[in-house]
Design an enzyme around this catalytic site. Sequence first.
Site, short mmCIF file in Angstrom:
data_model
loop_
_atom_site.label_atom_id
_atom_site.label_comp_id
_atom_site.label_asym_id
_atom_site.label_seq_id
_atom_site.Cartn_x
_atom_site.Cartn_y
_atom_site.Cartn_z
N ASN A 147 18.78 9.44 92.51
CA ASN A 147 19.68 10.00 91.50
C ASN A 147 21.09 9.59 91.89
O ASN A 147 21.66 10.12 92.86
CB ASN A 147 19.55 11.53 91.43
CG ASN A 147 20.46 12.14 90.37
OD1 ASN A 147 21.57 11.67 90.14
ND2 ASN A 147 20.01 13.21 89.74
N GLU A 176 20.17 9.80 86.25
CA GLU A 176 21.56 10.14 85.92
C GLU A 176 22.46 8.91 85.94
O GLU A 176 23.52 8.90 86.56
CB GLU A 176 22.11 11.24 86.86
CG GLU A 176 21.67 12.63 86.46
CD GLU A 176 22.58 13.72 87.02
OE1 GLU A 176 23.48 14.15 86.28
OE2 GLU A 176 22.38 14.12 88.18
N ASP A 185 14.11 12.76 90.32
CA ASP A 185 14.74 14.05 90.60
C ASP A 185 13.97 15.10 89.81
O ASP A 185 14.13 15.23 88.60
CB ASP A 185 16.20 14.00 90.17
CG ASP A 185 16.91 15.33 90.35
OD1 ASP A 185 16.27 16.31 90.80
OD2 ASP A 185 18.11 15.40 90.01
N ASN A 226 14.20 18.34 90.29
CA ASN A 226 14.91 19.62 90.21
C ASN A 226 13.97 20.78 90.52
O ASN A 226 14.02 21.84 89.90
CB ASN A 226 15.56 19.79 88.83
CG ASN A 226 16.97 19.23 88.79
OD1 ASN A 226 17.78 19.49 89.69
ND2 ASN A 226 17.28 18.45 87.76
N ASP A 260 13.95 15.67 95.33
CA ASP A 260 13.60 14.33 94.85
C ASP A 260 12.24 13.95 95.44
O ASP A 260 12.09 13.88 96.67
CB ASP A 260 14.67 13.32 95.27
CG ASP A 260 16.04 13.70 94.73
OD1 ASP A 260 16.36 13.27 93.61
OD2 ASP A 260 16.77 14.44 95.43
N ASP A 272 25.49 13.01 95.20
CA ASP A 272 25.06 14.23 95.89
C ASP A 272 23.58 14.18 96.26
O ASP A 272 23.09 15.05 96.99
CB ASP A 272 25.41 15.50 95.09
CG ASP A 272 25.13 15.37 93.61
OD1 ASP A 272 24.52 14.36 93.18
OD2 ASP A 272 25.53 16.27 92.85
N HIS A 273 22.86 13.17 95.77
CA HIS A 273 21.48 12.90 96.17
C HIS A 273 21.44 11.68 97.09
O HIS A 273 22.39 10.88 97.10
CB HIS A 273 20.60 12.58 94.96
CG HIS A 273 20.43 13.70 93.99
ND1 HIS A 273 19.26 14.40 93.84
CD2 HIS A 273 21.29 14.22 93.07
CE1 HIS A 273 19.39 15.30 92.88
NE2 HIS A 273 20.62 15.23 92.42
#
Length: 260
Positions: free
Chosen positions: A7, A34, A150, A152, A221, A250-251
């Site tokens: 991501n 993303e 991802d 989530n 992930d 941030d991933h």
Amino acid sequence: MKIATFNINGIKARIEALPAWLKEAQPDVALLQEIKSVDENFPREVFEDLGYNVETHGQKSFNGVAILSKTPLEDVTRGLPGDDSDEQARYIEATVMGDNEAVRVCGLYLPNGNPAPGPKYDYKLAWMARLEARARDLLAQEIPFVMAGDYNIIPQAEDAAKPDAWREDALFRTESRTAFRRLLNLGLTEAFRARTPGPGHYSFWDYQAGAWNRNNGIRIDHLLLSPQAADMLTDCQIDKEVRGRDKPSDHVPVWIDLAA
């Protein structure tokens, strides 16, 4: 065949960091989430110059998924079946030829679902039900496939540095984790846990409150493998150090090696 999920949290923001990681890690296939770009604005030439074939399923400003592959991508499909009214760009599939096997790769960006409960959480659970239906269809074909991205979803308490902080979050609510287990119970293998047990392994650290420096992370992930793909699994790792570099997502990337 090295297959990674990453991501990137915006292709424009990661236009230097992503190619640098690709050159270093050399994945055969990279599933991106993303990308936050419409298809025509995705900087495909940057990745084609690195030897990748590029397929995208984008939308303006948010969401968006892509596949980069060193070998041609065949039978590309966009969008998760089951809801023709769903306009969010969160899913892409293609077939990649290895030296010995063809592998179906499914790149996904599962809805966050917050605030929960509420309409966004209902959408998340409905999306997961559609993903389960797609997994059943692919399992019926008895082919090697990988559902990566991802999710989530924090599968277990050990997948969060501070699980109590996530108890009522859509990523860790009981309904979310139950839906994830339903996928696994179809016969899919969660690649990282097949190789590495125990706590302390994360793939996401928030930009806020010094989460990276304090290692306050979560593991969201994932790569889920069909039985045929799981039989070929030789490794699965998290490229944690990428989070500490300049202008990081941030991933971080998570990757598998398949003897395909």
